[in-house]
Design an enzyme around this catalytic site. Structure first.
Site, PDB file in Angstrom:
ATOM      1  N   ARG A 176     -23.349  12.712 -53.496  1.00 49.64           N
ATOM      2  CA  ARG A 176     -23.293  13.595 -54.670  1.00 49.64           C
ATOM      3  C   ARG A 176     -23.219  15.077 -54.331  1.00 49.64           C
ATOM      4  O   ARG A 176     -22.398  15.793 -54.906  1.00 49.64           O
ATOM      5  CB  ARG A 176     -24.406  13.298 -55.672  1.00 49.64           C
ATOM      6  CG  ARG A 176     -25.783  13.364 -55.117  1.00 49.64           C
ATOM      7  CD  ARG A 176     -26.632  12.215 -55.611  1.00 49.64           C
ATOM      8  NE  ARG A 176     -26.241  10.956 -55.013  1.00 49.64           N
ATOM      9  CZ  ARG A 176     -25.889   9.882 -55.686  1.00 49.64           C
ATOM     10  NH1 ARG A 176     -25.848   9.891 -56.971  1.00 49.64           N
ATOM     11  NH2 ARG A 176     -25.575   8.771 -55.058  1.00 49.64           N
ATOM     12  N   THR A 177     -24.017  15.549 -53.396  1.00 50.08           N
ATOM     13  CA  THR A 177     -23.945  16.981 -53.071  1.00 50.08           C
ATOM     14  C   THR A 177     -22.581  17.299 -52.457  1.00 50.08           C
ATOM     15  O   THR A 177     -21.938  18.294 -52.796  1.00 50.08           O
ATOM     16  CB  THR A 177     -25.089  17.376 -52.111  1.00 50.08           C
ATOM     17  OG1 THR A 177     -26.322  17.010 -52.725  1.00 50.08           O
ATOM     18  CG2 THR A 177     -25.102  18.862 -51.831  1.00 50.08           C
ATOM     19  N   LYS A 189     -18.579  14.460 -28.766  1.00 46.72           N
ATOM     20  CA  LYS A 189     -18.312  14.753 -27.347  1.00 46.72           C
ATOM     21  C   LYS A 189     -19.376  15.679 -26.771  1.00 46.72           C
ATOM     22  O   LYS A 189     -19.279  16.117 -25.636  1.00 46.72           O
ATOM     23  CB  LYS A 189     -16.931  15.415 -27.211  1.00 46.72           C
ATOM     24  CG  LYS A 189     -15.795  14.582 -27.783  1.00 46.72           C
ATOM     25  CD  LYS A 189     -14.480  15.349 -27.654  1.00 46.72           C
ATOM     26  CE  LYS A 189     -13.364  14.634 -28.407  1.00 46.72           C
ATOM     27  NZ  LYS A 189     -12.188  15.490 -28.572  1.00 46.72           N
ATOM     28  N   ARG A 237     -25.078  20.503 -44.230  1.00 47.91           N
ATOM     29  CA  ARG A 237     -26.282  19.670 -44.408  1.00 47.91           C
ATOM     30  C   ARG A 237     -26.652  19.144 -43.036  1.00 47.91           C
ATOM     31  O   ARG A 237     -25.783  18.748 -42.256  1.00 47.91           O
ATOM     32  CB  ARG A 237     -25.998  18.500 -45.351  1.00 47.91           C
ATOM     33  CG  ARG A 237     -27.102  17.447 -45.301  1.00 47.91           C
ATOM     34  CD  ARG A 237     -27.023  16.435 -46.385  1.00 47.91           C
ATOM     35  NE  ARG A 237     -27.367  17.023 -47.665  1.00 47.91           N
ATOM     36  CZ  ARG A 237     -27.601  16.297 -48.765  1.00 47.91           C
ATOM     37  NH1 ARG A 237     -27.518  14.985 -48.721  1.00 47.91           N
ATOM     38  NH2 ARG A 237     -27.905  16.881 -49.900  1.00 47.91           N
ATOM     39  N   HIS A 245     -33.399  22.793 -50.205  1.00 52.60           N
ATOM     40  CA  HIS A 245     -32.115  22.368 -50.779  1.00 52.60           C
ATOM     41  C   HIS A 245     -31.845  23.331 -51.948  1.00 52.60           C
ATOM     42  O   HIS A 245     -31.974  22.976 -53.108  1.00 52.60           O
ATOM     43  CB  HIS A 245     -32.250  20.922 -51.255  1.00 52.60           C
ATOM     44  CG  HIS A 245     -30.959  20.243 -51.572  1.00 52.60           C
ATOM     45  ND1 HIS A 245     -29.769  20.914 -51.728  1.00 52.60           N
ATOM     46  CD2 HIS A 245     -30.675  18.926 -51.764  1.00 52.60           C
ATOM     47  CE1 HIS A 245     -28.812  20.033 -52.000  1.00 52.60           C
ATOM     48  NE2 HIS A 245     -29.335  18.823 -52.033  1.00 52.60           N
TER      49      HIS A 245
HETATM   50  C1  NCD Z   1     -31.467  14.869 -52.448  1.00 52.81           C
HETATM   51  C2  NCD Z   1     -31.413  15.310 -51.012  1.00 52.81           C
HETATM   52  O1  NCD Z   1     -30.474  14.982 -50.281  1.00 52.81           O
HETATM   53  O2  NCD Z   1     -32.341  16.006 -50.636  1.00 52.81           O
HETATM   54  N1  NCD Z   1     -30.264  14.381 -52.934  1.00 52.81           N
HETATM   55  C3  NCD Z   1     -29.268  15.217 -53.294  1.00 52.81           C
HETATM   56  O3  NCD Z   1     -28.959  16.190 -52.661  1.00 52.81           O
HETATM   57  N2  NCD Z   1     -28.664  14.937 -54.440  1.00 52.81           N
HETATM   58  C4  NCD Z   1     -32.587  13.987 -52.753  1.00 52.81           C
HETATM   59  C5  NCD Z   1     -32.787  12.732 -51.961  1.00 52.81           C
HETATM   60  O4  NCD Z   1     -31.990  12.386 -51.087  1.00 52.81           O
HETATM   61  O5  NCD Z   1     -33.765  12.059 -52.258  1.00 52.81           O
END
Ligand code: NCD
Length: 325
Positions: free
Chosen positions: A68-69, A98, A119, A148
């Site tokens: 989703r992100t 590598k 991320r 986040h």
């Molecule tokens: C969250 C995350 O990755 O921190 N999800 C997200 O970004 N939508 C929450 C989670 O993974 O529980």
């Protein structure tokens, strides 16, 4: 963007700034972002494509699973006419396999793009990436158990849409306070405003760590740690449920012991929710919200909370690139 910690505060000007933590934002900055988010909502509804990011390239590099992100950032850039370079799982599909260092990866992708969204499983890595980048801003899309920020900004926007304010709120945060980066950023965000009270509902093992608790005690926010649904106050403004972060546990046994201790279901809703309480979740959920709640009009987690993610990210990227004022 290789800035020192002090330079990172937004102070009304997003252009060229890394977005790493909610600590960079003051209420005035959040207001600017929300005004632009409303504009983005209109742009996204428009059939005519926008060209605000025409000619811009955003690299999405995700060292941890995400749908989703990752999807939300990708959609945000494309809604504004920009392009993306998308690298999911760089450990398997890029030169990282590598043995390439983070520094080299960042230096390479800053040559190709205008922003890198990263991320990573390790807290602090987004800051490191920002230190390595010499020319372009870095956006933190989740750094381990750290923060986040874009999730918290969309969560704040969703709360604001319903309550028309970000002060004098009572909220319940449930699940994993220790490892959940979304709650770490959301608490930071809400602690900028006056008279907010948060009830943190979690098993004792998953409470905030000492450093975070000490930090928040110094801020304006009132935090009340609880470990039973009985102590949830009635009629809170929002409930924010989260997943126990399985991937952060050393053993499966430890995870099994604490997972899904608190389930948001219709019994709890009947007992404790008010008619205006909204039910939120950053997703993915893995059983901590019963599907019987999904059709309740107060449930926003598969509705506006998701859509707002794209609008907020559109606004943020356009502001950081100086494409809107
Ligand atoms: C969250 C995350 O990755 O921190 N999800 C997200 O970004 N939508 C929450 C989670 O993974 O529980």
């Amino acid at each position: 963007m290789a800035l020192t910690a002090n330079d990172q505060t937004i102070k009304g000007n997003f252009k060229g700034k890394d977005i790493l933590s909610l600590d960079q934002f003051a209420p005035g900055d959040i207001s600017i972002l929300f005004k632009k988010t409303l504009l983005m909502k209109k742009i996204a509804a428009n059939a005519k494509p926008s060209d605000i990011l025409k000619g811009n390239i955003v690299t999405l590099i995700f060292y941890e699973p995400s749908s989703r992100t990752f999807g939300s950032f990708g959609a945000a850039v494309k809604q504004l006419g920009g392009s993306t370079i998308e690298i999911l799982d760089p450990k398997s599909f890029s030169s990282v396999s590598k043995g390439e260092t983070l520094e080299d990866t960042i230096r390479v992708f800053e040559a190709y793009s205008d922003i890198v969204v990263i991320r990573h499983p390790k807290a602090g890595t987004a800051q490191k990436a920002a230190d390595f980048a010499n020319f372009i801003p870095i956006i933190n899309a989740g750094d381990g158990i750290g923060e986040h920020p874009t999730q918290a900004l969309l969560d704040l926007f969703t709360i604001f849409e319903h309550t028309k304010r970000l002060d004098r709120l009572t909220g319940i945060l449930a699940g994993d306070m220790l490892n959940g980066r979304t709650v770490h950023s959301l608490i930071r965000g809400l602690s900028k405003y006056k008279n907010n009270t948060l009830y943190l509902l979690s098993p004792k093992e998953l409470r905030l760590d000492k450093a975070d608790r000490t930090l928040f005690q110094k801020s304006k926010i009132k935090l009340i740690e609880i470990d039973s649904e009985k102590n949830i106050p009635k009629n809170a403004d929002f409930w924010y449920w989260t997943r126990v972060q399985k991937e952060r546990f050393k053993s499966k046994k430890q995870y099994e012991k604490v997972k899904n201790r608190f389930i948001l279901n219709s019994k709890l809703v009947k007992e404790k929710a008010g008619k205006n309480t909204i039910f939120m979740h950053p997703l993915p959920r893995v059983g901590e919200i019963s599907t019987e709640i999904d059709e309740d009009p107060r449930a926003v987690y598969l509705r506006s909370e998701v859509r707002n993610g794209m609008y907020v990210r559109m606004a943020l990227i356009a502001l950081v690139l100086g494409k809107i004022k």
